[in-house]
Design a protein around this motif. Structure first.
Motif, PDB file in Angstrom:
ATOM      1  N   ASN A 179      17.868   6.771  -8.270  1.00  0.00           N
ATOM      2  CA  ASN A 179      17.103   5.139  -8.045  1.00  0.00           C
ATOM      3  C   ASN A 179      15.678   5.362  -8.394  1.00  0.00           C
ATOM      4  OD1 ASN A 179      19.731   4.117  -7.650  1.00  0.00           O
ATOM      5  ND2 ASN A 179      20.331   5.175  -6.061  1.00  0.00           N
ATOM      6  N   PRO A 180      15.139   4.322  -8.651  1.00  0.00           N
ATOM      7  CA  PRO A 180      13.889   4.299  -8.463  1.00  0.00           C
ATOM      8  C   PRO A 180      13.483   3.918  -7.025  1.00  0.00           C
ATOM      9  CG  PRO A 180      15.118   2.542 -10.081  1.00  0.00           C
ATOM     10  CD  PRO A 180      15.799   3.373  -9.498  1.00  0.00           C
ATOM     11  N   TRP A 181      11.807   4.471  -7.109  1.00  0.00           N
ATOM     12  CA  TRP A 181      11.902   3.734  -5.511  1.00  0.00           C
ATOM     13  C   TRP A 181      10.514   2.924  -5.988  1.00  0.00           C
ATOM     14  CZ3 TRP A 181      11.558   6.799  -0.167  1.00  0.00           C
ATOM     15  CH2 TRP A 181      12.901   7.857  -0.729  1.00  0.00           C
ATOM     16  N   HIS A 182       9.978   2.228  -5.075  1.00  0.00           N
ATOM     17  CA  HIS A 182       8.720   1.365  -5.193  1.00  0.00           C
ATOM     18  C   HIS A 182       7.818   1.358  -3.769  1.00  0.00           C
ATOM     19  CE1 HIS A 182      10.289  -2.643  -2.826  1.00  0.00           C
ATOM     20  NE2 HIS A 182      10.857  -1.568  -2.142  1.00  0.00           N
ATOM     21  N   GLU A 183       6.597   1.313  -4.043  1.00  0.00           N
ATOM     22  CA  GLU A 183       5.364   1.140  -3.257  1.00  0.00           C
ATOM     23  C   GLU A 183       5.283  -0.844  -2.145  1.00  0.00           C
ATOM     24  OE1 GLU A 183       1.142   0.191  -3.690  1.00  0.00           O
ATOM     25  OE2 GLU A 183       1.198   1.760  -3.630  1.00  0.00           O
ATOM     26  N   ILE A 184       5.882   0.064  -0.711  1.00  0.00           N
ATOM     27  CA  ILE A 184       6.594  -1.549  -0.213  1.00  0.00           C
ATOM     28  C   ILE A 184       4.958  -1.664   1.251  1.00  0.00           C
ATOM     29  CG2 ILE A 184       8.215  -1.254   0.263  1.00  0.00           C
ATOM     30  CD1 ILE A 184       7.809   0.032   2.678  1.00  0.00           C
ATOM     31  N   ALA A 185       3.571  -0.828   0.807  1.00  0.00           N
ATOM     32  CA  ALA A 185       2.951  -0.968   1.244  1.00  0.00           C
ATOM     33  C   ALA A 185       1.713   0.219   0.333  1.00  0.00           C
ATOM     34  CB  ALA A 185       2.275  -0.273   2.621  1.00  0.00           C
ATOM     35  N   HIS A 186      -0.473  -0.025   0.456  1.00  0.00           N
ATOM     36  CA  HIS A 186      -0.558   0.187   0.504  1.00  0.00           C
ATOM     37  C   HIS A 186      -2.116  -0.082   0.361  1.00  0.00           C
ATOM     38  CE1 HIS A 186      -2.807   1.802  -3.732  1.00  0.00           C
ATOM     39  NE2 HIS A 186      -3.895   1.051  -3.171  1.00  0.00           N
ATOM     40  N   ILE A 187      -2.839   1.290   0.833  1.00  0.00           N
ATOM     41  CA  ILE A 187      -4.587   1.060   1.975  1.00  0.00           C
ATOM     42  C   ILE A 187      -4.855   2.396   1.525  1.00  0.00           C
ATOM     43  CG2 ILE A 187      -5.290   1.969   4.007  1.00  0.00           C
ATOM     44  CD1 ILE A 187      -2.343   1.902   5.497  1.00  0.00           C
ATOM     45  N   SER A 188      -5.615   1.281   0.954  1.00  0.00           N
ATOM     46  CA  SER A 188      -7.371   2.023  -0.153  1.00  0.00           C
ATOM     47  C   SER A 188      -7.969   2.991   1.010  1.00  0.00           C
ATOM     48  CB  SER A 188      -8.357   1.246  -0.464  1.00  0.00           C
ATOM     49  OG  SER A 188      -9.381   1.796  -0.995  1.00  0.00           O
ATOM     50  N   THR A 189      -8.130   3.971   0.672  1.00  0.00           N
ATOM     51  CA  THR A 189      -9.062   5.232   1.117  1.00  0.00           C
ATOM     52  C   THR A 189     -10.162   5.749   0.839  1.00  0.00           C
ATOM     53  OG1 THR A 189      -8.335   6.969   0.322  1.00  0.00           O
ATOM     54  CG2 THR A 189      -6.971   6.089   2.091  1.00  0.00           C
ATOM     55  N   GLY A 190     -10.822   4.920  -0.016  1.00  0.00           N
ATOM     56  CA  GLY A 190     -12.308   5.082  -0.853  1.00  0.00           C
ATOM     57  C   GLY A 190     -12.426   3.758  -1.895  1.00  0.00           C
ATOM     58  N   THR A 191     -13.968   4.191  -2.822  1.00  0.00           N
ATOM     59  CA  THR A 191     -14.235   3.198  -3.584  1.00  0.00           C
ATOM     60  C   THR A 191     -13.408   3.287  -5.019  1.00  0.00           C
ATOM     61  OG1 THR A 191     -15.602   4.772  -4.374  1.00  0.00           O
ATOM     62  CG2 THR A 191     -16.096   3.147  -3.232  1.00  0.00           C
ATOM     63  N   HIS A 192     -12.580   4.324  -5.032  1.00  0.00           N
ATOM     64  CA  HIS A 192     -11.773   4.464  -6.297  1.00  0.00           C
ATOM     65  C   HIS A 192      -9.832   4.499  -6.161  1.00  0.00           C
ATOM     66  CE1 HIS A 192      -9.856   6.239  -9.586  1.00  0.00           C
ATOM     67  NE2 HIS A 192     -10.439   6.977 -10.246  1.00  0.00           N
ATOM     68  N   PRO A 193     -10.351   3.383  -7.501  1.00  0.00           N
ATOM     69  CA  PRO A 193      -8.794   3.198  -7.265  1.00  0.00           C
ATOM     70  C   PRO A 193      -7.372   3.772  -6.603  1.00  0.00           C
ATOM     71  CG  PRO A 193      -9.578   2.451  -9.657  1.00  0.00           C
ATOM     72  CD  PRO A 193     -10.773   2.929  -8.564  1.00  0.00           C
ATOM     73  N   ASN A 194      -7.723   4.965  -7.706  1.00  0.00           N
ATOM     74  CA  ASN A 194      -6.331   6.131  -7.340  1.00  0.00           C
ATOM     75  C   ASN A 194      -6.677   6.576  -6.039  1.00  0.00           C
ATOM     76  OD1 ASN A 194      -5.045   5.038  -9.428  1.00  0.00           O
ATOM     77  ND2 ASN A 194      -5.766   6.266 -10.573  1.00  0.00           N
ATOM     78  N   HIS A 195      -6.686   6.093  -4.932  1.00  0.00           N
ATOM     79  CA  HIS A 195      -7.455   6.954  -3.718  1.00  0.00           C
ATOM     80  C   HIS A 195      -6.763   5.809  -2.729  1.00  0.00           C
ATOM     81  CE1 HIS A 195     -11.133   9.130  -4.763  1.00  0.00           C
ATOM     82  NE2 HIS A 195     -10.243   8.893  -5.600  1.00  0.00           N
ATOM     83  N   TYR A 196      -5.639   6.384  -2.519  1.00  0.00           N
ATOM     84  CA  TYR A 196      -4.968   5.279  -1.033  1.00  0.00           C
ATOM     85  C   TYR A 196      -3.767   6.626  -0.550  1.00  0.00           C
ATOM     86  CZ  TYR A 196      -1.586   5.052  -5.370  1.00  0.00           C
ATOM     87  OH  TYR A 196      -0.937   5.548  -5.917  1.00  0.00           O
TER      88      TYR A 196
END
Length: 284
Positions: A142-159
């Motif tokens: 089964n696919p999963w999904h994101e329920i919370a997202h916290i940025s850890t830097g300036t790059h959008p893929n740092h989280y």
């Protein structure tokens, strides 16, 4: 496999240290902010909750890095399940006689593989919760999904993110805390399952940095040494996979059987990742 990357100072050179210092600096800056324009999907509403979740994810990353040591100087003995040149390594704790106990014990298993794909392609695949079921048997297809997202830097893929099944989300079951990071020298996706109660405590601002139930696993991805050459026209990557898992002691009677079980799990996961990447649109 990593010899050229180490010898060329890519793994441990000054550029790597500077990027690491920048990563930590950006992370500390993100944690210090009282308000961020967008950092989750409505699950984390308190700045203190955001900081506690970030601190918990950092603890997962630290434990993951420690597990990868697998050296003779560590408190974990190293064993190699390599009868068929699979390159799978696993470690188990020294501190008790595992095979005289009925309690489950933890095994750390790791392996590396070369892929004919750029590292960012592998990174994007492994961090995507919707595609996690393609390699993680825990997802049960089964696919999963994101329920919370916290940025850890300036790059959008740092989280840091919290993910759960898309269908029939668990009420008291297991969710996953995951951290992603990428820079020109490589990337990682590191995660740990945690029960909903523990994650809710962190979300509500309770410090869980000393929690003992962290079981980190994840991926380290690097451009291979040829791809990093300015004259290279082909792009390839090196992927290191490392899991920490529980093994039922009654089913594991000796080190050889533990090695076989570790080898089987790692082989299955690596083959699933290669199949998904090399037979999908990523190679087209």
């Amino acid at each position: 496999m990593y010899r050229d990357i180490v010898n060329n100072a890519i793994a441990f050179g000054a550029e790597r240290w500077l990027m690491e210092l920048r990563r930590i600096g950006e992370r500390c800056g993100s944690a210090a902010l009282e308000y961020m324009h967008f950092y989750d999907n409505g699950v984390i509403t308190l700045p203190e909750g955001r900081r506690c979740v970030m601190k918990l994810a950092h603890q997962v990353l630290k434990e993951f890095s420690k597990n990868l040591t697998m050296s003779s100087k560590s408190d974990l003995p190293q064993y190699i399940a390599d009868t068929d040149d699979s390159g799978v390594r696993f470690s188990i704790p020294k501190n008790r006689n595992l095979f005289l106990s009925n309690d489950p014990f933890i095994v750390i298993v790791a392996s590396s593989v070369s892929l004919p794909l750029p590292s960012h392609t592998v990174f994007d695949f492994l961090r995507d919760p919707a595609r996690r079921f393609e390699w993680d048997k825990f997802c049960d297809g089964n696919p999963w999904h994101e329920i919370a997202h916290i940025s850890t830097g300036t790059h959008p893929n740092h989280y840091v993110s919290i993910i759960q099944p898309l269908v029939s989300p668990p009420k008291d079951g297991v969710k996953i805390i995951q951290e992603c990071f990428i820079d020109p020298l490589g990337s990682y996706v590191v995660y740990s399952p945690l029960n909903t109660q523990e994650l809710n405590m962190a979300i509500n601002g309770h410090d869980l940095s000393n929690v003992s139930l962290i079981i980190p696993s994840g991926f380290l991805i690097s451009e291979d040494s040829k791809s990093l050459s300015k004259d290279s026209k082909s792009r390839g990557s090196l992927l290191t996979v490392a899991f920490q898992m529980h093994m039922p002691a009654p089913l594991i009677t000796n080190f050889e059987s533990a090695a076989d079980a570790s080898n089987a799990l790692m082989t299955t996961v690596v083959q699933s990742i290669k199949h998904a990447l090399l037979s999908g649109s990523e190679l087209k």
